[in-house]
Design a protein around this motif. Structure first.
Motif, PDB file in Angstrom:
ATOM      1  N   ILE A   1       0.835  -1.199   0.000  1.00 36.91           N
ATOM      2  CA  ILE A   1       0.000   0.000   0.000  1.00 36.91           C
ATOM      3  C   ILE A   1       0.873   1.254   0.000  1.00 36.91           C
ATOM      4  CG2 ILE A   1      -1.971  -1.156   1.058  1.00 36.91           C
ATOM      5  CD1 ILE A   1      -1.266   0.256   3.680  1.00 36.91           C
ATOM      6  N   ARG A   2       0.253   2.356  -0.333  1.00 37.11           N
ATOM      7  CA  ARG A   2       0.911   3.661  -0.446  1.00 37.11           C
ATOM      8  C   ARG A   2       1.874   3.917   0.730  1.00 37.11           C
ATOM      9  NH1 ARG A   2      -0.747   9.018  -2.508  1.00 37.11           N
ATOM     10  NH2 ARG A   2      -2.266   7.821  -3.700  1.00 37.11           N
ATOM     11  N   GLY A   3       3.108   4.297   0.380  1.00 37.69           N
ATOM     12  CA  GLY A   3       4.086   4.679   1.389  1.00 37.69           C
ATOM     13  C   GLY A   3       4.728   3.526   2.126  1.00 37.69           C
ATOM     14  N   THR A   4       4.502   2.301   1.673  1.00 34.22           N
ATOM     15  CA  THR A   4       5.111   1.145   2.335  1.00 34.22           C
ATOM     16  C   THR A   4       5.842   0.295   1.306  1.00 34.22           C
ATOM     17  OG1 THR A   4       3.205  -0.348   2.089  1.00 34.22           O
ATOM     18  CG2 THR A   4       3.236   1.103   4.041  1.00 34.22           C
TER      19      THR A   4
ATOM     20  N   SER B   1       6.268   0.782  -2.715  1.00 34.29           N
ATOM     21  CA  SER B   1       5.310   1.744  -3.238  1.00 34.29           C
ATOM     22  C   SER B   1       5.716   3.170  -2.879  1.00 34.29           C
ATOM     23  CB  SER B   1       3.899   1.479  -2.686  1.00 34.29           C
ATOM     24  OG  SER B   1       3.354   0.326  -3.275  1.00 34.29           O
ATOM     25  N   GLU B   2       5.380   4.089  -3.769  1.00 36.00           N
ATOM     26  CA  GLU B   2       5.641   5.503  -3.526  1.00 36.00           C
ATOM     27  C   GLU B   2       4.586   6.071  -2.580  1.00 36.00           C
ATOM     28  OE1 GLU B   2       5.464   7.185  -7.443  1.00 36.00           O
ATOM     29  OE2 GLU B   2       7.461   6.428  -7.983  1.00 36.00           O
ATOM     30  N   GLY B   3       4.803   7.305  -2.147  1.00 33.58           N
ATOM     31  CA  GLY B   3       3.833   7.999  -1.316  1.00 33.58           C
ATOM     32  C   GLY B   3       4.197   7.948   0.156  1.00 33.58           C
ATOM     33  N   ILE B   4       3.294   8.430   0.964  1.00 36.50           N
ATOM     34  CA  ILE B   4       3.491   8.487   2.411  1.00 36.50           C
ATOM     35  C   ILE B   4       2.326   7.796   3.090  1.00 36.50           C
ATOM     36  CG2 ILE B   4       3.682  10.017   4.424  1.00 36.50           C
ATOM     37  CD1 ILE B   4       4.876  12.123   2.496  1.00 36.50           C
ATOM     38  N   ALA B   5       2.635   6.851   3.968  1.00 39.95           N
ATOM     39  CA  ALA B   5       1.609   6.182   4.778  1.00 39.95           C
ATOM     40  C   ALA B   5       1.374   7.038   6.013  1.00 39.95           C
ATOM     41  CB  ALA B   5       2.066   4.784   5.162  1.00 39.95           C
ATOM     42  N   THR B   6       0.162   7.543   6.172  1.00 40.85           N
ATOM     43  CA  THR B   6      -0.114   8.465   7.271  1.00 40.85           C
ATOM     44  C   THR B   6      -0.867   7.837   8.436  1.00 40.85           C
ATOM     45  OG1 THR B   6      -2.137   9.222   6.185  1.00 40.85           O
ATOM     46  CG2 THR B   6      -0.105  10.477   5.744  1.00 40.85           C
TER      47      THR B   6
ATOM     48  N   GLU C   1      -5.785   5.163   1.070  1.00 42.75           N
ATOM     49  CA  GLU C   1      -5.482   3.731   0.924  1.00 42.75           C
ATOM     50  C   GLU C   1      -6.638   3.006   0.241  1.00 42.75           C
ATOM     51  OE1 GLU C   1      -5.232  -0.237   3.751  1.00 42.75           O
ATOM     52  OE2 GLU C   1      -4.474   1.643   4.586  1.00 42.75           O
ATOM     53  N   LEU C   2      -7.843   3.244   0.708  1.00 43.34           N
ATOM     54  CA  LEU C   2      -9.003   2.565   0.135  1.00 43.34           C
ATOM     55  C   LEU C   2      -9.233   2.994  -1.308  1.00 43.34           C
ATOM     56  CD1 LEU C   2     -11.395   2.688   3.218  1.00 43.34           C
ATOM     57  CD2 LEU C   2      -9.720   0.926   2.600  1.00 43.34           C
ATOM     58  N   ASP C   3      -9.050   4.277  -1.599  1.00 46.04           N
ATOM     59  CA  ASP C   3      -9.201   4.754  -2.974  1.00 46.04           C
ATOM     60  C   ASP C   3      -8.123   4.143  -3.873  1.00 46.04           C
ATOM     61  OD1 ASP C   3     -10.503   6.436  -4.971  1.00 46.04           O
ATOM     62  OD2 ASP C   3      -8.633   7.590  -4.917  1.00 46.04           O
ATOM     63  N   ASP C   4      -6.901   4.054  -3.361  1.00 45.48           N
ATOM     64  CA  ASP C   4      -5.823   3.413  -4.136  1.00 45.48           C
ATOM     65  C   ASP C   4      -6.205   1.985  -4.505  1.00 45.48           C
ATOM     66  OD1 ASP C   4      -4.195   5.677  -3.924  1.00 45.48           O
ATOM     67  OD2 ASP C   4      -2.909   4.810  -2.365  1.00 45.48           O
ATOM     68  N   ILE C   5      -6.673   1.229  -3.521  1.00 49.55           N
ATOM     69  CA  ILE C   5      -7.028  -0.171  -3.765  1.00 49.55           C
ATOM     70  C   ILE C   5      -8.189  -0.241  -4.758  1.00 49.55           C
ATOM     71  CG2 ILE C   5      -7.865  -2.305  -2.724  1.00 49.55           C
ATOM     72  CD1 ILE C   5      -6.425  -1.369  -0.110  1.00 49.55           C
ATOM     73  N   TYR C   6      -9.153   0.641  -4.609  1.00 55.49           N
ATOM     74  CA  TYR C   6     -10.281   0.726  -5.546  1.00 55.49           C
ATOM     75  C   TYR C   6      -9.755   0.884  -6.973  1.00 55.49           C
ATOM     76  CZ  TYR C   6     -14.841   2.474  -7.224  1.00 55.49           C
ATOM     77  OH  TYR C   6     -16.030   2.655  -7.878  1.00 55.49           O
ATOM     78  N   GLN C   7      -8.782   1.782  -7.159  1.00 59.33           N
ATOM     79  CA  GLN C   7      -8.202   2.019  -8.481  1.00 59.33           C
ATOM     80  C   GLN C   7      -7.386   0.818  -8.973  1.00 59.33           C
ATOM     81  OE1 GLN C   7      -6.528   6.028  -9.196  1.00 59.33           O
ATOM     82  NE2 GLN C   7      -7.318   6.508  -7.141  1.00 59.33           N
TER      83      GLN C   7
END
Length: 138
Positions: free
Chosen positions: A66-69, A72-77, A84-90
């Motif tokens: 998932i994002r930030g982990t 994967s790019e991004g920051i896990a907040t 996170e849920l929107d990313d998985i949806y996409q």
């Protein structure tokens, strides 16, 4: 069975790292497990489970950092964020559109991936089963 790496670019340009196990018989239904526990080292031992789902179950399998982990790019907040849920949806939509996919995508997991599976199911993404009969994924 084919094993490959992929990056899925979501709407904001963030690239999410995925490993894919693809069965010889295609197109195939897809299952995804989305976790923050780095697939390249911390949870690399899970690969045998994904291989089994692919070889014995005939599923295309996606393991997503998932994002930030992990890779994967991004920051896990935080846990189970809207991002996170929107990313998985996409990612589900991306998986459903691949030439090796039959368009049907399900999620599974325990603990973190179990919780985000339930939360994403409430969003009813394209490619997800729509009724009880569809839960067989085939």
């Amino acid at each position: 069975m084919e094993h490959r790496r992929a990056f899925v670019t979501v709407a904001d340009g963030t690239r999410l790292a995925a490993q894919l196990w693809l069965p010889d018989e295609r197109p195939a239904p897809v299952v995804i497990e989305a976790l923050p526990y780095r697939m390249d080292d911390l949870t690399s031992a899970y690969a045998s489970e994904y291989e089994r789902l692919c070889e014995e179950g005939g599923f295309a399998v996606c393991r997503l950092d998932i994002r930030g982990t992990g890779s994967s790019e991004g920051i896990a907040t935080d846990e189970y964020t809207a991002a996170e849920l929107d990313d998985i949806y996409q990612v589900i939509a991306w998986l459903a559109e691949q030439e090796w996919s039959n368009g049907r995508v399900g999620m599974y997991g325990t603990s973190w991936s179990g919780f985000n599976s339930l939360q994403v199911a409430c969003l009813r993404p394209a490619g997800a089963p729509r009724d009880r009969a569809d839960l067989r994924l085939r």
